[in-house]
Design a protein around this motif. Structure first.
Motif, PDB file in Angstrom:
ATOM      1  N   PRO A  51       0.981  -1.253   0.082  1.00  0.00           N
ATOM      2  CA  PRO A  51       0.456  -0.170  -0.062  1.00  0.00           C
ATOM      3  C   PRO A  51       0.596   1.433   0.324  1.00  0.00           C
ATOM      4  O   PRO A  51       0.217   2.106   0.054  1.00  0.00           O
ATOM      5  N   TYR A  81      -3.923   5.499  -5.076  1.00  0.00           N
ATOM      6  CA  TYR A  81      -4.168   4.837  -3.733  1.00  0.00           C
ATOM      7  C   TYR A  81      -3.049   6.395  -3.040  1.00  0.00           C
ATOM      8  O   TYR A  81      -1.885   6.664  -3.886  1.00  0.00           O
ATOM      9  N   ARG A 104      -9.158   1.186   2.954  1.00  0.00           N
ATOM     10  CA  ARG A 104      -8.595   0.215   3.685  1.00  0.00           C
ATOM     11  C   ARG A 104      -7.673   0.409   5.434  1.00  0.00           C
ATOM     12  O   ARG A 104      -6.987   1.174   5.220  1.00  0.00           O
ATOM     13  N   ASP A 105      -7.674  -0.434   6.554  1.00  0.00           N
ATOM     14  CA  ASP A 105      -7.325   0.089   7.464  1.00  0.00           C
ATOM     15  C   ASP A 105      -5.911  -0.674   7.609  1.00  0.00           C
ATOM     16  O   ASP A 105      -6.066  -1.927   6.971  1.00  0.00           O
ATOM     17  N   GLN A 106      -5.169  -0.210   7.574  1.00  0.00           N
ATOM     18  CA  GLN A 106      -3.401  -0.744   7.379  1.00  0.00           C
ATOM     19  C   GLN A 106      -3.102  -0.966   8.721  1.00  0.00           C
ATOM     20  O   GLN A 106      -1.952  -1.524   8.769  1.00  0.00           O
ATOM     21  N   ARG A 156      -4.996   3.204   3.921  1.00  0.00           N
ATOM     22  CA  ARG A 156      -5.401   2.987   2.823  1.00  0.00           C
ATOM     23  C   ARG A 156      -6.598   4.361   1.581  1.00  0.00           C
ATOM     24  O   ARG A 156      -7.467   2.365   1.792  1.00  0.00           O
ATOM     25  N   THR A 169      -7.860   4.477  -1.709  1.00  0.00           N
ATOM     26  CA  THR A 169      -7.901   4.680  -3.051  1.00  0.00           C
ATOM     27  C   THR A 169      -8.423   5.938  -3.786  1.00  0.00           C
ATOM     28  O   THR A 169      -9.755   6.797  -3.240  1.00  0.00           O
TER      29      THR A 169
END
Length: 359
Positions: free
Chosen positions: A158, A299, A322-324, A335, A337
């Motif tokens: 990511p 992203y 998106r939970d990183q 993250r 997009t």
């Protein structure tokens, strides 16, 4: 040295399964595959009663033209995931290893784990310019741990950074005869760095992954491509499932690769690049944002003073990112997009705490 020497010894001459569609025969009454003589009531076109071409030639030719390679260098699979799995299964024997560079796309590790192949992780280095591979450490790790595969993600998911071709070339030369260097270019259309496909003519131990899932908006069709030495492609095809490309998916992909569709895709890629700059600038100016990393993908990776609050604020606005936080080195990161301009406006509105407080 031939790239075949990197393949498992027991698979170099493996014939694989000979399907009904692999035989070069002709006729107008096909009774060789135990298919139904009638179309399904739910199949308007009637084409789905027949098994598909294992590697549809028209699609291979379109993809080869798109990626600048020879048809013999190209294998179509069910997304890039299938190609990753095939590479691990076909190359790695007991005692071999796979090298990855976390934080990175998780399927490399998953495929290694499923095949009981040791995973050697060489973390990306978080510097002033963003996350970057430590190529000297990658080379040492590959040699020390007898790696057969080194996966590089460019642009990296990511983290967003792309890898210079000179670095890929130097690593491949260092590992010649020892390991295959696989460059995952799933987000290559959004990058300003040229594709590593250009290295294949001189370096047989370089392979490239591409996909129609991202820029070409065909994620559900599951059309991924591996580009590599023709001898390696031939071996992997024999290890692949008999019919990996469903006919409706191949037809959808061909439609998505028409001249008109490609022109629209190029316009959309330029929009994403422009919106990437705008969103990065907007996020970087926000009080709760610690850092926004430069990106060559579609992203942005951002660190937050309170990532949980940011994640929940976005969800409350109907925006899913998106939970990183479970990934190495990314305990405070999300993250995001790059969406349409309107979607990006919603991201900005949800995260701009100063404007929310003023309201």
């Amino acid at each position: 040295m031939s790239v075949l020497e990197l393949v498992r010894a027991d698979l170099r001459g493996f014939a694989g399964y000979s399907s009904a569609r692999s035989a070069t025969v002709t006729g107008d009454v096909w009774l060789n595959a135990n298919e139904s003589p009638w179309a399904s009531p739910g199949d308007a076109s009637g084409s789905s009663r027949r098994y598909p071409e294992p590697q549809p030639l028209a699609l291979r030719e379109k993809l080869a033209a798109l990626y600048g390679c020879d048809v013999a260098q190209l294998l179509i699979g069910r997304g890039s995931d299938e190609a990753i799995d095939l590479l691990v299964r076909a190359l790695c024997e007991p005692g071999d290893a796979v090298v990855t560079t976390p934080p990175v796309f998780g399927m490399y590790a998953v495929c290694a784990r499923l095949q009981n192949v040791p995973l050697v992780e060489v973390p990306l280095v978080d510097g002033e310019a963003g996350f970057a591979p430590d190529f000297d450490a990658i080379g040492r790790a590959a040699l020390d741990h007898r790696a057969k595969l080194v996966f590089l993600c460019s642009p990296s998911n990511p983290t967003g950074a792309a890898i210079a071709l000179a670095d890929v070339e130097a690593l491949a030369r260092r590992l010649a005869g020892r390991a295959l260097v696989v460059v995952d270019e799933a987000y290559g259309e959004f990058s300003d760095v040229p594709s590593a496909v250009g290295l294949l003519d001189e370096l047989s131990n370089v392979a490239v992954l591409r996909t129609l899932s991202k820029a070409h908006a065909l994620a559900a069709a599951r059309i991924g491509t591996l580009i590599a030495d023709p001898a390696l492609i031939a071996v992997l095809r024999r290890c692949q499932a008999p019919y990996p490309v469903p006919t409706p998916c191949a037809e959808l992909a061909l439609a998505g690769l028409s001249d008109a569709a490609l022109a629209q895709t190029r316009q959309r890629v330029e929009t994403v690049k422009s919106e990437r700059v705008r969103l990065q600038s907007a996020l970087a100016a926000m009080r709760g944002v610690v850092r926004v990393y430069p990106s060559q993908g579609n992203y942005l990776l951002a660190r937050f003073a309170d990532a949980e609050a940011a994640f929940r604020a976005l969800l409350a606005a109907g925006v899913v990112v998106r939970d990183q936080r479970g990934a190495p080195q990314l305990g405070d990161a999300l993250r995001i997009t790059i969406g349409s301009p309107e979607q990006n406006d919603r991201v900005i509105a949800a995260l701009d705490t100063d404007k929310a407080a003023a309201a």
